[in-house]
Design an enzyme around this catalytic site. Structure first.
Site, mmCIF file in Angstrom:
data_model
loop_
_atom_site.group_PDB
_atom_site.id
_atom_site.type_symbol
_atom_site.label_atom_id
_atom_site.label_comp_id
_atom_site.label_asym_id
_atom_site.label_seq_id
_atom_site.Cartn_x
_atom_site.Cartn_y
_atom_site.Cartn_z
ATOM 1 C CG ASP A 98 11.696 -109.167 37.438
ATOM 2 O OD1 ASP A 98 12.276 -108.757 38.459
ATOM 3 O OD2 ASP A 98 11.474 -110.372 37.215
ATOM 4 C CB THR A 135 12.078 -113.044 40.200
ATOM 5 O OG1 THR A 135 12.902 -111.870 40.175
ATOM 6 C CG2 THR A 135 11.203 -113.069 38.959
ATOM 7 C CE1 TYR A 218 11.056 -114.814 30.324
ATOM 8 C CE2 TYR A 218 13.012 -116.203 30.374
ATOM 9 C CZ TYR A 218 12.419 -114.954 30.459
ATOM 10 O OH TYR A 218 13.195 -113.845 30.657
ATOM 11 C CG ASP A 254 15.419 -107.932 38.358
ATOM 12 O OD1 ASP A 254 15.416 -107.640 39.564
ATOM 13 O OD2 ASP A 254 16.022 -108.924 37.906
ATOM 14 C CG ASP A 301 9.498 -109.153 40.518
ATOM 15 O OD1 ASP A 301 9.843 -107.962 40.327
ATOM 16 O OD2 ASP A 301 10.195 -110.113 40.134
ATOM 17 C CG HIS A 302 11.773 -108.011 43.454
ATOM 18 N ND1 HIS A 302 12.735 -107.233 42.829
ATOM 19 C CD2 HIS A 302 11.688 -109.150 42.735
ATOM 20 C CE1 HIS A 302 13.208 -107.910 41.790
ATOM 21 N NE2 HIS A 302 12.581 -109.074 41.692
ATOM 22 C CG HIS A 415 15.611 -108.383 44.037
ATOM 23 N ND1 HIS A 415 15.022 -109.621 44.000
ATOM 24 C CD2 HIS A 415 16.201 -108.210 42.826
ATOM 25 C CE1 HIS A 415 15.234 -110.174 42.805
ATOM 26 N NE2 HIS A 415 15.953 -109.342 42.070
HETATM 27 ZN ZN LIG Z 1 12.227 -109.959 39.933
HETATM 28 ZN ZN LIG Z 2 16.379 -109.574 40.114
#
Ligand SMILES: [Zn+2]
Ligand SMILES: [Zn+2]
Length: 532
Positions: A98, A135, A218, A254, A301-302, A415
């Site tokens: 992430d 995300t 999760y 992240d 993801d970013h 982000h």
């Molecule tokens: Zn993310």
């Molecule tokens: Zn984030």
């Protein structure tokens, strides 16, 4: 200026998203077989729009198996795609780190990631996330090949304007999650999937019921090592129980990026740790003699951008032009999403906000630009869902929006910005029998990954938003109601409202009247977006 950034082409010349064909070499393994044609349901075949879409997807699959010249100069492949040796069936492990901004792989020695790059296929200037660069929307786009307007996860959290229900990152009800993620495509076609965390993977859909043995619920406190070891454990199962599609997810870097921004030693440490986990996975696969047989796809993801130095816009400073109520603001920053009351004119709200922002009297006002969602640049694909609020603000890179001044710490990372910003890019690194060694391809959008994995696993892909070829540019603007291919006529306007289609048995020519239509409140309007 935000306006200039928003209007700029999303990709530099020579860096436009290439067709999926570039990613997979023509050489196929003995077990891979020919790429199947995309699926077409009987319902969709009766809809002209979807027919066109299916043809476009079919074109993409023809392209997939045809040789193509890379769009940019790429080094000669060190090795062509290889045949599998030990495993009987193709296997893909899809890994997400992430917030792994493109370039982080050069922050420190990352020998394991670089081993995958050197002997695999990677995107030269990174993987392009979809907008919003958040995300949940991005992970689900990777899994489905759909933009958020089609797959329904338009933000990490959002209200449904019709039901009033609220989506959060722990919502697992199928009604939120449209489209068909890879684990469902696999399960529906008799292929075993295993998910060690992925947004949407706990949702029961199609033949996928998130079985205990193959689907982890999760829990962010599970050590990364335990996750990797669990994935490796699947390779110890008898062949007929071994999953062919596996997901693995890491919250880092992240987590650190938000706290300290992208240029801090904490990021370097987190990146090194991710590299160690890749090394642990490689070593475990090698121990089992299957590393060269497994297709490992490492993505993020970013990206991440630093937010600091008072790069803030305060909405209460717009009061001389328009008084914005807090409950109109459904998402603040970096994705500013506003739904004013139904009796307000949306163009009027946008005009007044932009007038104030451009007046020179609002601090940093020139770094935020407001849009009716249908006036956003079409490359963002962020209009065609009733869930998307009608007014969207795009801040300039690194700027944040707040309701009013506060004394909280403004420094960190964020982000969610326009996906044209290079800082939002992440990585695509793929290694295995279906990927050429040492191959570098131009950047592409993550909606292409679904087709790549479906092809490797010999799955018939569900219709999706991956651009099939440069000859079919209109594909992206098509709107899909993937779940049931139903079109709902609402108030004289055509909308695709997928969850209304859940219980519709028969899709009629061009128009479907869903039986839940009467449940809409009499005075409801879908964001008024049809008026403008
Ligand atoms: Zn993310
Ligand atoms: Zn984030």
């Amino acid at each position: 200026m935000a306006a200039a950034a928003a209007a700029a082409p999303p990709f530099a010349a020579g860096d436009s998203p290439p067709p999926t064909a570039l990613l997979l070499p023509r050489t196929t393994t003995t077990t891979a077989g020919a790429a199947p044609a995309p699926r077409r349901s009987s319902a969709s075949s009766r809809l002209h729009l979807l027919l066109t879409a299916a043809l476009a997807v079919a074109t993409s699959y023809l392209l997939l198996i045809l040789p193509r010249t890379p769009l940019s100069a790429a080094p000669a492949p060190a090795a062509a795609a290889r045949a599998q040796v030990k495993l009987e069936k193709p296997v893909v492990i899809l890994i997400s780190s992430d917030g792994f901004r493109f370039g982080y792989q050069h922050k420190a020695a990352t020998p394991h990631i670089h081993r995958l790059i050197g002997n695999g296929t990677s995107a030269a200037t990174g993987l392009v996330p979809i907008f919003p660069t958040l995300t949940f929307p991005n992970h689900y786009s990777i899994a489905t090949g759909l933009y958020p307007s089609s797959h329904g996860i338009i933000n990490n959290y959002f209200p449904d304007p019709i039901s009033g229900d609220y989506f959060t990152m722990s919502s697992h009800e199928p009604k939120w999650w449209l489209g068909e993620p890879l684990w469902v495509t696999a399960a529906d076609q008799g292929i075993q999937a295993a998910t060690y965390f992925w947004p949407g993977s706990e949702v029961k859909k199609g033949s996928w019921d998130c079985p205990d043995k193959y689907c982890r619920h999760y829990n962010g406190s599970v050590p990364f090592e335990e996750r990797v070891d669990a994935i490796l454990g699947y390779f110890d199962l008898p062949s007929d129980e071994m999953p062919q599609f596996l997901t693995l997810y890491f919250e880092d870097p992240d987590h650190q990026g938000h706290q300290v921004g992208p240029d801090d030693p904490a990021i370097t440490e987190a990146v090194v740790r991710i590299d160690e986990m890749i090394g642990r996975l490689i070593a475990g696969l090698e121990e089992r003699g299957v590393f060269e047989d497994v297709n490992v796809i490492l993505v993020g993801d970013h990206g991440m951008v630093g937010t600091c130095d008072k790069k803030l816009v305060f909405l209460d400073e717009l009061a001389p032009w328009i008084k914005l109520e807090e409950d109109w603001v459904l998402s603040m920053t970096p994705l500013l999403a506003i739904r004013p009351p139904d009796d307000m004119s949306l163009p009027d709200v946008v005009a007044k906000m932009n007038e104030g922002l451009g007046s020179g009297k609002v601090e940093n006002g020139e770094y935020l630009r407001m849009y009716l969602k249908e006036d956003l640049p079409s490359r963002l694909h962020y209009a065609d869902s009733y869930r998307i609020p009608p007014i969207i603000g795009l801040p300039e890179e690194g700027y944040k929006v707040e309701m009013k001044r506060s004394d909280k710490n403004e420094c960190g990372g964020a982000h969610g910005y326009d996906n044209a910003f290079f800082s939002m890019r992440t990585i695509f690194i793929a290694h295995g029998p279906r990927f050429e060694g040492g191959r570098v391809v131009p950047s592409f959008e993550n909606v292409e990954i679904y087709n790549v994995i479906a092809s490797i696993l010999n799955l018939e892909p569900a219709p999706n938003n991956a651009p099939p070829s440069v000859e079919e540019p209109q594909m992206n603007s098509m709107r899909f109601c993937i779940q049931e291919h139903c079109q709902l006529e609402l108030r004289g306007q055509n909308y695709f409202i997928a969850e209304f289609c859940d219980n519709v048995a028969v899709c009629q020519e061009e128009q479907v009247y869903c039986n839940q239509l009467q449940e809409l409140p009499a005075d409801y309007s879908v964001g008024n977006n049809s008026q403008n």
